[in-house]
Design a protein around this motif. Structure first.
Motif, PDB file in Angstrom:
ATOM      1  N   GLU A 129      29.496  -3.991  79.393  1.00  0.00           N
ATOM      2  CA  GLU A 129      29.144  -2.996  80.409  1.00  0.00           C
ATOM      3  C   GLU A 129      28.803  -3.661  81.736  1.00  0.00           C
ATOM      4  O   GLU A 129      29.153  -3.150  82.807  1.00  0.00           O
ATOM      5  CB  GLU A 129      27.976  -2.137  79.931  1.00  0.00           C
ATOM      6  CG  GLU A 129      28.321  -1.241  78.768  1.00  0.00           C
ATOM      7  CD  GLU A 129      27.392  -0.037  78.634  1.00  0.00           C
ATOM      8  OE1 GLU A 129      27.851   1.017  78.135  1.00  0.00           O
ATOM      9  OE2 GLU A 129      26.212  -0.145  79.050  1.00  0.00           O
ATOM     10  N   LYS A 156      30.927   2.401  81.099  1.00  0.00           N
ATOM     11  CA  LYS A 156      29.966   2.802  80.081  1.00  0.00           C
ATOM     12  C   LYS A 156      30.691   2.963  78.747  1.00  0.00           C
ATOM     13  O   LYS A 156      31.696   3.683  78.656  1.00  0.00           O
ATOM     14  CB  LYS A 156      29.289   4.125  80.455  1.00  0.00           C
ATOM     15  CG  LYS A 156      28.404   4.047  81.687  1.00  0.00           C
ATOM     16  CD  LYS A 156      27.213   3.135  81.478  1.00  0.00           C
ATOM     17  CE  LYS A 156      26.301   3.126  82.694  1.00  0.00           C
ATOM     18  NZ  LYS A 156      25.205   2.119  82.549  1.00  0.00           N
ATOM     19  N   ASP A 166      31.154   4.629  75.428  1.00  0.00           N
ATOM     20  CA  ASP A 166      30.859   6.033  75.117  1.00  0.00           C
ATOM     21  C   ASP A 166      30.800   6.313  73.626  1.00  0.00           C
ATOM     22  O   ASP A 166      29.999   7.121  73.166  1.00  0.00           O
ATOM     23  CB  ASP A 166      31.944   6.904  75.770  1.00  0.00           C
ATOM     24  CG  ASP A 166      31.683   8.383  75.607  1.00  0.00           C
ATOM     25  OD1 ASP A 166      30.537   8.799  75.821  1.00  0.00           O
ATOM     26  OD2 ASP A 166      32.623   9.123  75.265  1.00  0.00           O
ATOM     27  N   CYS A 200      35.343   3.535  75.955  1.00  0.00           N
ATOM     28  CA  CYS A 200      34.559   3.726  77.178  1.00  0.00           C
ATOM     29  C   CYS A 200      34.804   5.119  77.749  1.00  0.00           C
ATOM     30  O   CYS A 200      35.763   5.809  77.368  1.00  0.00           O
ATOM     31  CB  CYS A 200      34.923   2.662  78.208  1.00  0.00           C
ATOM     32  SG  CYS A 200      34.587   0.967  77.641  1.00  0.00           S
ATOM     33  N   THR A 201      33.952   5.525  78.684  1.00  0.00           N
ATOM     34  CA  THR A 201      34.019   6.882  79.221  1.00  0.00           C
ATOM     35  C   THR A 201      35.336   7.158  79.933  1.00  0.00           C
ATOM     36  O   THR A 201      35.742   8.305  80.053  1.00  0.00           O
ATOM     37  CB  THR A 201      32.854   7.128  80.186  1.00  0.00           C
ATOM     38  OG1 THR A 201      32.768   6.046  81.123  1.00  0.00           O
ATOM     39  CG2 THR A 201      31.544   7.233  79.434  1.00  0.00           C
ATOM     40  N   ARG A 247      19.765   1.559  76.623  1.00  0.00           N
ATOM     41  CA  ARG A 247      21.150   1.669  76.167  1.00  0.00           C
ATOM     42  C   ARG A 247      21.402   0.728  74.985  1.00  0.00           C
ATOM     43  O   ARG A 247      22.136   1.067  74.052  1.00  0.00           O
ATOM     44  CB  ARG A 247      22.125   1.372  77.308  1.00  0.00           C
ATOM     45  CG  ARG A 247      22.232   2.515  78.302  1.00  0.00           C
ATOM     46  CD  ARG A 247      23.405   2.342  79.261  1.00  0.00           C
ATOM     47  NE  ARG A 247      24.702   2.274  78.600  1.00  0.00           N
ATOM     48  CZ  ARG A 247      25.333   3.301  78.058  1.00  0.00           C
ATOM     49  NH1 ARG A 247      24.774   4.509  78.077  1.00  0.00           N
ATOM     50  NH2 ARG A 247      26.518   3.146  77.493  1.00  0.00           N
ATOM     51  N   ASN A 261      24.766   8.912  77.076  1.00  0.00           N
ATOM     52  CA  ASN A 261      24.938   8.286  78.389  1.00  0.00           C
ATOM     53  C   ASN A 261      24.071   8.915  79.464  1.00  0.00           C
ATOM     54  O   ASN A 261      24.303   8.734  80.665  1.00  0.00           O
ATOM     55  CB  ASN A 261      26.416   8.340  78.807  1.00  0.00           C
ATOM     56  CG  ASN A 261      27.230   7.242  78.169  1.00  0.00           C
ATOM     57  OD1 ASN A 261      26.896   6.074  78.256  1.00  0.00           O
ATOM     58  ND2 ASN A 261      28.291   7.627  77.475  1.00  0.00           N
TER      59      ASN A 261
END
Length: 379
Positions: free
Chosen positions: A211, A217, A219, A244-245, A355, A378
């Motif tokens: 990250e 981010k 996810d 990831c997002t 996180r 998130n």
């Protein structure tokens, strides 16, 4: 020139390897003065160690509650401003909570706590207080890692399309096979370590690093963990698929039973135009790969080794540059404490710590539910 920040330390005494790392790092930019702390649960060892590192016995305390109480009675110009927490995981939450509620800045080893809920509570206190809270994901402090982050941000490899992190150690291999004594190692005791050993100890480094470098981010996770023995309650190996997002996919591979490995942490980031590769055991070097071109080997400048001696040797696989990495995190935190201008990438914060705990719990949940996709919070 501003006065040095008065630093207290919880844990890290005796032959603690993490203690050596933090104390040297705190000195390297000449921003901190270690003034006291609690270095051992044993009072005689506590005092003896303080004497060894030149700390007055008047500033050595039996436990953190007494330390907070007595430090608050000191004049502002003498009182600790920030405290580093270097203890086993199960003590992080109570110590950090007490320090924050009494106005102390905090620098804390990872993982932040033993549960995501505890981590979120600490985040709430930090946000309300305005205090500085650094979490020592040490490897993000390497100069070469920060160069990789800049290169990715500046488009050197184009849009990221694949991420891969490997973290292999072998130190638990000779311990895990001894059923009667394995829990003497605190990382294999769930009461002290939390719900995870391997993912909590090193997998969270890989998660944070991906990250940090990509500024994406993660996810979702799908995990397959290895406990090796039915009577072992703690994971000691695992593979984790990640999404990831923005749709980028990748993998995190971690093990503490990779026989013969020392501290083999490697990160590979691939984009549409090129790729970057870095290995912690050779941290000055990064490999820059581009389609149709020879691999570029880029080496960082020499390290600051003025404070290193034969007494500052870390375990195999931890090169001297790791002192610079940790020192960069301490330096970033010092800027924040002194209300100086700093970049948010200079040190991991309470957000990164929260996180990390969310990641650990999501990975364990994924495995326990039969290797299914779990969404990370998130918010």
């Amino acid at each position: 020139m501003s006065k040095k920040i008065k630093l207290g330390i919880l844990g890290g005494g005796g032959n603690s390897l993490v203690g050596i790392l933090h104390r040297i790092a705190a000195k390297m930019h000449d921003k901190y003065d270690i003034v006291g702390g609690v270095f051992s649960r044993d009072w005689d060892s506590n005092i003896e160690f303080a004497n060894q590192i030149g700390i007055s016995s008047e500033r050595v305390y039996a436990d953190y509650e007494i330390m907070v109480e007595k430090e608050l009675k000191l004049p502002d110009e003498q009182r600790m401003q920030v405290v580093s927490i270097l203890t086993p995981n199960f003590l992080h939450y109570s110590m950090a909570k007490s320090l924050l509620e009494n106005g102390f800045h905090v620098i804390c080893e990872k993982p932040l706590t033993t549960t995501h809920e505890e981590a979120k509570e600490l985040r709430s206190i930090v946000q309300k207080s305005g205090l500085v809270f650094a979490v020592t994901y040490t490897y993000t402090g390497y100069p070469t890692i920060r160069k990789i982050r800049d290169m990715i941000s500046e488009g050197a490899i184009g849009e990221v399309q694949k991420v891969d992190a490997q973290y292999y150690q072998g130190w638990i291999n000779p311990i895990i096979h001894q059923g009667e004594t394995r829990m003497d190692t605190w990382r294999l005791d769930p009461k002290k370590s939390g719900i995870s050993c391997c993912i909590g100890d090193i997998g969270t480094h890989a998660f944070d690093m991906l990250e940090y470098l990509t500024q994406l981010k993660i996810d979702k996770v799908l995990a397959d963990l290895n406990y090796l023995y039915d009577d072992n309650k703690m994971d000691i190996d695992g593979s984790i698929l990640i999404r990831c997002t923005n749709g980028v996919k990748g993998i995190i591979r971690t093990s503490q039973i990779a026989t013969g490995e020392n501290n083999n942490f490697a990160v590979m980031i691939y984009g549409k135009k090129g790729g970057l590769k870095w290995e912690q055991e050779n941290p000055r070097v990064l490999y820059y790969m581009q389609e149709g071109k020879e691999v570029q080997i880029i080496e960082s400048d020499n390290i600051n080794n003025d404070l290193l001696t034969k007494d500052t040797i870390l375990p195999p696989g931890h090169p001297d540059e790791i002192y610079d990495a940790m020192a960069n995190i301490y330096n970033g935190a010092a800027k924040a404490i002194n209300h100086q201008e700093y970049d948010h990438s200079e040190f991991p914060t309470i957000i990164d710590g929260v996180r990390g705990m969310n990641f650990i719990e999501s990975v364990v949940e994924s495995h326990e539910k039969g290797n299914v996709w779990i969404t990370i919070d998130n918010k």
